[in-house]
Design an enzyme around this catalytic site. Sequence first.
Site, PDB file in Angstrom:
ATOM      1  N   GLY A  37      30.477  11.282 -38.192  1.00 42.03           N
ATOM      2  CA  GLY A  37      31.745  11.758 -37.621  1.00 42.03           C
ATOM      3  C   GLY A  37      32.943  11.138 -38.343  1.00 42.03           C
ATOM      4  N   GLY A  38      32.697   9.918 -38.861  1.00 45.64           N
ATOM      5  CA  GLY A  38      33.757   9.223 -39.595  1.00 45.64           C
ATOM      6  C   GLY A  38      33.615   9.371 -41.097  1.00 45.64           C
ATOM      7  N   GLU A  57      26.619   3.835 -44.415  1.00 44.88           N
ATOM      8  CA  GLU A  57      25.985   3.449 -43.141  1.00 44.88           C
ATOM      9  C   GLU A  57      24.472   3.548 -43.252  1.00 44.88           C
ATOM     10  OE1 GLU A  57      27.862   6.300 -40.559  1.00 44.88           O
ATOM     11  OE2 GLU A  57      29.248   4.800 -39.753  1.00 44.88           O
ATOM     12  N   GLY A  94      27.806   3.097 -34.733  1.00 47.86           N
ATOM     13  CA  GLY A  94      27.928   4.140 -33.721  1.00 47.86           C
ATOM     14  C   GLY A  94      27.078   5.356 -34.076  1.00 47.86           C
ATOM     15  N   LYS A 121      27.075  10.924 -25.836  1.00 44.11           N
ATOM     16  CA  LYS A 121      26.450  11.210 -27.144  1.00 44.11           C
ATOM     17  C   LYS A 121      24.966  11.559 -26.996  1.00 44.11           C
ATOM     18  CE  LYS A 121      30.217   9.882 -29.455  1.00 44.11           C
ATOM     19  NZ  LYS A 121      30.235   8.759 -30.384  1.00 44.11           N
ATOM     20  N   LYS A 129      24.899  11.077 -37.436  1.00 48.32           N
ATOM     21  CA  LYS A 129      26.060  10.216 -37.705  1.00 48.32           C
ATOM     22  C   LYS A 129      26.924  10.881 -38.763  1.00 48.32           C
ATOM     23  CE  LYS A 129      25.460   5.853 -38.326  1.00 48.32           C
ATOM     24  NZ  LYS A 129      26.717   5.674 -37.591  1.00 48.32           N
ATOM     25  N   THR A 143      30.790   1.802 -38.635  1.00 47.61           N
ATOM     26  CA  THR A 143      32.081   2.503 -38.696  1.00 47.61           C
ATOM     27  C   THR A 143      32.294   3.323 -37.426  1.00 47.61           C
ATOM     28  OG1 THR A 143      31.881   2.631 -41.093  1.00 47.61           O
ATOM     29  CG2 THR A 143      33.362   4.227 -40.051  1.00 47.61           C
ATOM     30  N   GLY A 144      33.543   3.469 -37.031  1.00 45.36           N
ATOM     31  CA  GLY A 144      33.855   4.277 -35.850  1.00 45.36           C
ATOM     32  C   GLY A 144      34.562   3.439 -34.796  1.00 45.36           C
ATOM     33  N   SER A 145      35.037   4.141 -33.754  1.00 49.94           N
ATOM     34  CA  SER A 145      35.881   3.471 -32.753  1.00 49.94           C
ATOM     35  C   SER A 145      35.081   2.565 -31.820  1.00 49.94           C
ATOM     36  CB  SER A 145      36.622   4.530 -31.933  1.00 49.94           C
ATOM     37  OG  SER A 145      35.675   5.340 -31.240  1.00 49.94           O
TER      38      SER A 145
HETATM   39  O1  DER Z   1      30.795   8.076 -38.626  1.00 49.03           O
HETATM   40  C1  DER Z   1      29.936   7.548 -37.908  1.00 49.03           C
HETATM   41  O2  DER Z   1      28.704   7.687 -38.081  1.00 49.03           O
HETATM   42  C2  DER Z   1      30.419   6.775 -36.726  1.00 49.03           C
HETATM   43  O3  DER Z   1      29.459   5.868 -36.335  1.00 49.03           O
HETATM   44  C3  DER Z   1      30.805   7.757 -35.664  1.00 49.03           C
HETATM   45  O4  DER Z   1      30.051   8.880 -35.737  1.00 49.03           O
HETATM   46  C4  DER Z   1      30.793   7.226 -34.256  1.00 49.03           C
HETATM   47  O5  DER Z   1      32.108   7.015 -34.019  1.00 49.03           O
HETATM   48  P1  DER Z   1      32.721   6.753 -32.563  1.00 49.03           P
HETATM   49  O6  DER Z   1      32.078   5.453 -32.093  1.00 49.03           O
HETATM   50  O7  DER Z   1      34.180   6.614 -32.858  1.00 49.03           O
HETATM   51  O8  DER Z   1      32.376   7.916 -31.713  1.00 49.03           O
END
Ligand code: DER
Length: 229
Positions: A100-101, A107, A86, A125, A98, A28-30
Amino acid sequence: DPVKLMKQKVGKAAADLVKSGSIVGLGTGSTTAFAIQYIGERLKSGELKDIVGVPTSFQAEVLAKEYGIPLTTLDAIDHIDIAIDGADEVDPQKNLIKGGGAAHTREKVVDYLADQFIVVVDGGKLVDRLGSVFAVPVEVIPMAVTPVMRAVAKLGGKPELRMGVKKAGPVITDQGNMVIDVKFDSIDDPVNLEKTLNNIPGVLENGIFVNCADRVLIGEVKDGQPVVR
Ligand code: DER
């Protein structure tokens, strides 16, 4: 946009590691979103065959459907060959923060199960010690938010209930719970803190991932060009 280029490049580098016939954990994540896109493109071109994905969030599920990656569930498989995901912080021992999302619960299930867990991050990071920059996300069942906030404060953390941006009120996770972001000055013993946090009644999962990542692909911009190391 150099950051987007960097994420695309590191996402593509991870997607290129996927072999035909694999069961793939979809993070998950960008940044992982680009890996999912490129896996889909490799499938469409015929270069990659017989892939099934295990999504770590509704976001991953939506992206997998958009890019034509067939999905399965943990009931239907007995292993995951490779997971791509991510992170918000990576320390020199490849321990991660982890969440952030707000997707760290599913995950962690998928990333820990995977035979090979590949982390895709931009260079920003990387930290010397977990907790230097990012707060630790903790998924909590709604009825226990207040006592859990008290308990993490006793551990020296500063808890904050994560509020929605395009949703009024607190963020609600894919499991229907809330997220408390806990800022620690710096985390000396992530293995212990991970266990302690998950042992607080009402906590479902925290965003500390120790002894889990096998490889970290780092996207950076050098002389204006995106590179991966
Ligand atoms: O939520 C998560 O663990 C995602 O992997 C996130 O933390 C990383 O997201 P990003 O690639 O948008 O920075």
